[in-house]
Design a protein around this motif. Sequence first.
Motif, PDB file in Angstrom:
ATOM      1  N   ALA A 417      71.712 -24.277  54.146  1.00  0.00           N
ATOM      2  CA  ALA A 417      72.251 -22.917  54.248  1.00  0.00           C
ATOM      3  C   ALA A 417      73.334 -22.694  53.195  1.00  0.00           C
ATOM      4  N   GLN A 418      74.158 -23.728  52.954  1.00  0.00           N
ATOM      5  CA  GLN A 418      75.223 -23.584  51.964  1.00  0.00           C
ATOM      6  C   GLN A 418      74.648 -23.416  50.567  1.00  0.00           C
ATOM      7  N   ARG A 419      73.608 -24.196  50.259  1.00  0.00           N
ATOM      8  CA  ARG A 419      72.990 -24.069  48.930  1.00  0.00           C
ATOM      9  C   ARG A 419      72.374 -22.689  48.753  1.00  0.00           C
ATOM     10  N   ALA A 420      71.735 -22.223  49.821  1.00  0.00           N
ATOM     11  CA  ALA A 420      71.131 -20.882  49.757  1.00  0.00           C
ATOM     12  C   ALA A 420      72.222 -19.844  49.515  1.00  0.00           C
ATOM     13  N   ALA A 421      73.368 -20.002  50.188  1.00  0.00           N
ATOM     14  CA  ALA A 421      74.452 -19.018  50.068  1.00  0.00           C
ATOM     15  C   ALA A 421      75.020 -18.992  48.650  1.00  0.00           C
ATOM     16  N   THR A 422      75.179 -20.193  48.023  1.00  0.00           N
ATOM     17  CA  THR A 422      75.767 -20.203  46.681  1.00  0.00           C
ATOM     18  C   THR A 422      74.828 -19.516  45.688  1.00  0.00           C
ATOM     19  N   ARG A 423      73.510 -19.601  45.939  1.00  0.00           N
ATOM     20  CA  ARG A 423      72.575 -18.961  44.996  1.00  0.00           C
ATOM     21  C   ARG A 423      72.673 -17.437  45.042  1.00  0.00           C
ATOM     22  N   VAL A 424      72.996 -16.888  46.259  1.00  0.00           N
ATOM     23  CA  VAL A 424      73.024 -15.422  46.372  1.00  0.00           C
ATOM     24  C   VAL A 424      74.466 -14.898  46.447  1.00  0.00           C
ATOM     25  N   ARG A 425      75.438 -15.728  46.079  1.00  0.00           N
ATOM     26  CA  ARG A 425      76.839 -15.363  46.332  1.00  0.00           C
ATOM     27  C   ARG A 425      77.244 -14.052  45.650  1.00  0.00           C
ATOM     28  N   LYS A 426      76.681 -13.781  44.491  1.00  0.00           N
ATOM     29  CA  LYS A 426      77.040 -12.547  43.783  1.00  0.00           C
ATOM     30  C   LYS A 426      76.531 -11.297  44.530  1.00  0.00           C
ATOM     31  N   LEU A 427      75.524 -11.505  45.382  1.00  0.00           N
ATOM     32  CA  LEU A 427      74.880 -10.349  46.036  1.00  0.00           C
ATOM     33  C   LEU A 427      75.517 -10.005  47.394  1.00  0.00           C
ATOM     34  N   VAL A 428      76.352 -10.916  47.909  1.00  0.00           N
ATOM     35  CA  VAL A 428      76.913 -10.690  49.251  1.00  0.00           C
ATOM     36  C   VAL A 428      77.975  -9.593  49.190  1.00  0.00           C
ATOM     37  N   PRO A 429      77.838  -8.526  50.031  1.00  0.00           N
ATOM     38  CA  PRO A 429      78.817  -7.429  49.980  1.00  0.00           C
ATOM     39  C   PRO A 429      80.149  -7.851  50.605  1.00  0.00           C
ATOM     40  N   LYS A 430      81.219  -7.102  50.276  1.00  0.00           N
ATOM     41  CA  LYS A 430      82.540  -7.380  50.863  1.00  0.00           C
ATOM     42  C   LYS A 430      82.557  -7.040  52.357  1.00  0.00           C
ATOM     43  N   ARG A 431      81.758  -5.988  52.685  1.00  0.00           N
ATOM     44  CA  ARG A 431      81.707  -5.596  54.097  1.00  0.00           C
ATOM     45  C   ARG A 431      80.265  -5.647  54.558  1.00  0.00           C
ATOM     46  N   LEU A 432      80.082  -6.156  55.768  1.00  0.00           N
ATOM     47  CA  LEU A 432      78.728  -6.303  56.285  1.00  0.00           C
ATOM     48  C   LEU A 432      78.183  -4.954  56.743  1.00  0.00           C
ATOM     49  N   ASP A 444      88.303 -10.274  56.514  1.00  0.00           N
ATOM     50  CA  ASP A 444      87.688 -10.417  55.196  1.00  0.00           C
ATOM     51  C   ASP A 444      86.600 -11.476  55.291  1.00  0.00           C
ATOM     52  N   LEU A 445      85.491 -11.249  54.577  1.00  0.00           N
ATOM     53  CA  LEU A 445      84.486 -12.310  54.493  1.00  0.00           C
ATOM     54  C   LEU A 445      85.026 -13.386  53.558  1.00  0.00           C
ATOM     55  N   PRO A 446      84.815 -14.646  53.866  1.00  0.00           N
ATOM     56  CA  PRO A 446      85.318 -15.684  52.976  1.00  0.00           C
ATOM     57  C   PRO A 446      84.559 -15.655  51.637  1.00  0.00           C
ATOM     58  N   GLU A 447      85.274 -16.021  50.567  1.00  0.00           N
ATOM     59  CA  GLU A 447      84.617 -16.148  49.260  1.00  0.00           C
ATOM     60  C   GLU A 447      83.633 -17.319  49.332  1.00  0.00           C
ATOM     61  N   ILE A 448      82.454 -17.158  48.789  1.00  0.00           N
ATOM     62  CA  ILE A 448      81.502 -18.276  48.771  1.00  0.00           C
ATOM     63  C   ILE A 448      81.688 -19.025  47.442  1.00  0.00           C
ATOM     64  N   PRO A 449      81.971 -20.315  47.482  1.00  0.00           N
ATOM     65  CA  PRO A 449      82.227 -21.056  46.242  1.00  0.00           C
ATOM     66  C   PRO A 449      80.934 -21.283  45.437  1.00  0.00           C
ATOM     67  N   GLU A 450      81.092 -21.655  44.157  1.00  0.00           N
ATOM     68  CA  GLU A 450      79.928 -21.901  43.307  1.00  0.00           C
ATOM     69  C   GLU A 450      79.133 -23.106  43.788  1.00  0.00           C
TER      70      GLU A 450
END
Lengths: 463, 185
Positions: A417-432, A444-450
């Motif tokens: 799940a973490q690897r999947a999240a880092t791949r789409v991190r640029k696409l995650v909105p600030k607000r759900l 605040d949603l946490p920043e997803i690291p690279e």
Amino acid sequence: MSATFLGMPGSFPENSREAVQNSQLRFNLRKATHTIRDKRASVVGELPDWQELRAAGKAIKDHTLRNLDRYLIQLEAAVTEAGGTVHWARDAAEANRIVTDLVKATGETEVVKVKSMATQEIELNQALAEHGITAYETDLAELIVQLGDDFPSHILVPAIHRNRSEIREIFLDKMPHVSADLTDDPPALTEAARLHLRERFLRSKVAISGANFMVAETGTLVVLESEGNGRMCLTLPETLISVVGIEKLLPSWRDLEVFLQLLPRSSTGERMNPYTSMWTGAVEGQEFHLVLLDNGRTDVLADEVGRQALRCIRCSACLNVCPVYERAGGHAYGSVYPGPIGAILTPQLRGMSSELDASLPFASSLCGACYEACPVAIDIPEVLVDLRAKAPHAAAEKAGMKVAGWILNDHERLARAQRAATRVRKLVPKRLPGPLSAWTDTRDLPEIPEESFRDWWERNERA
Amino acid sequence: MSAREEILARVRKAVAGAGDVEIPRHYRADRQGGDLVELFAERVDDYRAIVHVVPAAEVPGKIDECLGERRMIVPDGFGREGGWHDVNTADGVVTNCAVAIAETGTIVLDHGPGQGTRAQTLVPDYHLCVVRADQIVPGVPEAVARLDPARPLTWISGPSATSDIELNRVEGVHGPRTLEVIIST
């Protein structure tokens, strides 16, 4: 009081949103709670054995609750032996019916009242009014609330949200014989209240009170107060009716030595309150009735975590130190029990079926100041967290938590799940979006690291 | 099922299986000695009551001085003749007490001889109370141990007051607005 708390609409967040915009209210509350906080700290600090008293108070209450059936029976026997009559009420309606019938039997249509949380909880005044009986509150703050057609907002000082000039306005408006040149000087205001109530005290034939403590061993009831209105009501009328929650019991006479130190210092921040009355059964020719009230208390008792709320001696120290109460005020809680203790007591007494009651366990930052201040060591944050888990949650939140639980339970799943999240991190909105926005409205949603820490670790270990 | 039976049954069900609790009593109790007169006088004065410390022989004179021209209720057993009888028109009341507490500046009446009825010590606006030095105990536990729960008890700590306006103590609501205490040594 014509106003009624039951069925109050809204939720704590909605109610408090309005309250925090009221700068006068915030000023009044801040001033009052800080005054009492300082006084309390100084008189508590005077006692070298405060923590020992606190430990004893907690244990006495827990022991009483564990053996409540036995002590209630003992109390009933002692009160009856001393010439009083004991009644039992399963709920508010039954208690109100008992009291109404007792007043009707005297033929009176007016009663005077000592400030009592239990009778507010069951909305006795409204029930009496439906039968043509007028109840007059005699505590100064209750009088201010009643005359102002207002809600109480504090356990000890129901009119804490009012300052002296607002009180003057209410008196000028509602007291028939008050002089137009009444000042807002507190001694002048108390003099006006004295004159307003004097005649009524001397005339009234029936009084209704609660009690701070009941002693099973002796059948003694105890009322702590400041003004002397309590003494007037308890002493002068021919008939006295006391409505008391079943948890107000203490096993032995000696136990008062603990609580008469804990309560005054915790509540008004005094070494001792001006007046304490103790009476056993029918005294000096007075007729005495005791109404023992359940009204949800046995439900609270059945909850292993929540039952500690029944230790409460209604000192209100938790309100005065609570950062949420100080800003939101008592009305936002929509109950006669506001503040931290209200946030755990009300949802347990009434259940969490209404939106308001279900929102109360969340009316806290869990800072723990209430627990520190509590003279009987009620772990309010612990009960709040327990109630939050039991409160109804939105379907989206429940589904989200379920998925999160499934992922977090297995380290392989989490890594994927973490690897999947880092791949789409640029696409995650600030607000759900959609129903999930309730989460990001206040967080605040946490920043997803690279790269996840696990991956980084693995890469560096291998290198 | 009666309300009584139902409530008791609900209690028993709610606590079934719960363990009992030992009560630790490590707080101060049964204290002896210390200058209780001085501490008591200081604490009563803190409530803005008027305090006199007087040798026993001078107490009757001090009472006369305090009473002045007031129409006073003198309860049975106080050891003085005369006095006013109607509580509604009396200016004040003079009493003894059952126990006094140094640490909290509290006087306890059990309404026995010389202490009047509850109404007599409540309705008049002025209360003069004579406390013997040997009636002063150090703290609340020592006072509770001396009192008889079968009697009606009135604990008095200063004059009538309220904290209902902005949480500051203001003297003078429904009880006696002036409390004067003579400590007889």
